[in-house]
Scaffold this motif. Sequence first.
Motif, mmCIF file in Angstrom:
data_model
loop_
_atom_site.group_PDB
_atom_site.id
_atom_site.type_symbol
_atom_site.label_atom_id
_atom_site.label_comp_id
_atom_site.label_asym_id
_atom_site.label_seq_id
_atom_site.Cartn_x
_atom_site.Cartn_y
_atom_site.Cartn_z
ATOM 1 N N GLN A 11 39.684 45.281 46.880
ATOM 2 C CA GLN A 11 40.234 45.785 45.601
ATOM 3 C C GLN A 11 41.585 46.609 45.956
ATOM 4 O O GLN A 11 42.519 46.774 44.960
ATOM 5 N N VAL B 239 44.328 43.858 45.060
ATOM 6 C CA VAL B 239 44.139 43.951 43.690
ATOM 7 C C VAL B 239 45.000 45.031 43.089
ATOM 8 O O VAL B 239 45.795 45.100 42.080
ATOM 9 N N VAL C 245 39.258 45.330 39.587
ATOM 10 C CA VAL C 245 40.036 45.296 38.402
ATOM 11 C C VAL C 245 40.074 46.263 37.366
ATOM 12 O O VAL C 245 38.999 46.495 36.632
ATOM 13 N N GLN D 103 46.612 43.976 35.942
ATOM 14 C CA GLN D 103 45.815 43.165 37.010
ATOM 15 C C GLN D 103 45.382 41.910 36.315
ATOM 16 O O GLN D 103 45.115 40.857 36.943
ATOM 17 N N GLN D 104 44.538 42.223 35.230
ATOM 18 C CA GLN D 104 43.776 41.167 34.609
ATOM 19 C C GLN D 104 44.589 39.815 34.357
ATOM 20 O O GLN D 104 44.284 38.861 34.656
ATOM 21 N N HIS E 288 36.137 38.446 37.661
ATOM 22 C CA HIS E 288 36.852 39.760 37.796
ATOM 23 C C HIS E 288 35.371 40.721 37.864
ATOM 24 O O HIS E 288 34.426 40.472 37.131
#
Length: 552
Positions: free
Chosen positions: A451, A454, A486, A491-492, A503
Amino acid sequence: MTRKNANTFIALAITCFLFLCIGLFSFNQVKQSNQQNIKELSLKMVQDVNLQLEDIRNSIQRDDVLSPQCEEPTLNFMRRAVFEHPAMSEIGIVDEHGMLICNSFGRLSPPVQTTSPIKEYQLRYYGPIISDYLGASSFVIARTRKDHFEVNALIPTGWFANMIKLPESTHVSYVAIVDMLTGVPIFKHGTYSLPLEHALFPIEIESLEYTGQFDDLQSKYLFISKFSALPSLGLVIAIDDKQLIRWNYNWLVIAFLLFIGFFYAIVKGLNYLDLLNRNTKAQILEALQNDEFYNVYQPFVDNSTGKVTGAEVLMRWKHPIEGELGPAYFIPEAERDGSILELSIKQINNAINELPSKEDLGSDFKLSLNANGYLLFSQKYRQAVLKAASHFPKVTLELTERDVLNEAESRQQLLLLSEQGIEIAIDDFGTGYSGLQYLQQFPIDLLKIDQSFVASIGLANLQAPVLDAIIDMANKLGKKLIAEGVETTTQQRYLTEKGVYIHQGWLYSKPLKGGDFIHFLNEINKHDYQQENGIEHNRKQNSHSSASKHYS
């Protein structure tokens, strides 16, 4: 006896001992306080009587100059003294032979025979007597003059009785004016009694207090104080011990509530100390017995289809003192002391009991379990994993790069599990030290993007290029990808554009308990998830085949 039961017993003993000590201390303090109140009451009454006796004494002393012949000035003086002092009903003069020859009514003819004056010049008393003039019981206070004549004052006994009358709220056994030589009560209220085994009289000191058994078979506290104006008399107040400590219902209720509060606090404290002092493994094993651990499930969402395709199983500890604890509080300790095995098996069994079977979940659903090198070599754990594989469509084991690479024999164990249909994933990929050769030598199916990478999306930092490199490397090696953490639509979108469609994060859902997860699974799979989030439907259709390559 369990430790908690032992703590309850210890807490009860400590609370009882504590309250016994407090009770004894409070009992003693209240008793001493009430004794002090009795002393203060006695001294106040003695002071009031003393003031009156001093006035009487001063009046009698002024009569030293009076002529026993009862001339007019003598009569006027005596009558004025009787008028000015309400306690005196009469003043008289007695000659050296004991004959009352004069009083405020005039010269007596014939004189009245009384007691001969004694050769003492201090104030004294005698009586009570029945006065011919008053026709009632009276008390005589007298003083011998230097010419051996006596001047005396007649005091009604009712006056003394009123002077020592107590308020109704005072719970004393008795109050009395007594002879300090013999202890005989002259005036009293209540039932007079004296100690059984201790002679108090005669008393020559100013005051005296005593506690013990009395002749009425009651234990009492007694205080005696002498009248300074008339030392031959003193005031006695006595009170039963049981009246010194009078139980009050409200205080009993308060004491009971305090007892319960202390007991509860001590039990909690002892249990808390046990939890601190016991090793973590013992705590975890006991918590397992008490069913304090429960599962939560964080969904995996396929952003290309909007469907929930699986979940990572996490654990929470409903700690009896600390409250709900996340895995960071107990997993590291459990891994160090070996209790991670029992925890992990408990986690698998919870999932089997809480989630639907493969027929209801669909063929693509994956249950993802966190594991480490220690668990890989446990036959009990491997059996539990295979049991889960028979219940769920697919099972994934998530291991860190360290867990995979630190054990020389881990490759063999992973191969055996992989041959039995268990998928192997590297968790937090990119934070360890694995190289391409390890990804090729070990049966790794899936990489979970940490993460932290991300979170770098959209930010100008050193981790942003690493994310792209990880995605490119996974594509070249044919490894599936999952993006952890996420949390934003930015980010998505970025991950979707890079071809990472699976995700996991709070943008979709926080970790959910079993029932809540099933509800989420059913609801989300009924709708076109991407349309609700503003992603073009035709893009979803075009990318579906690519998504299948990354996660199946």
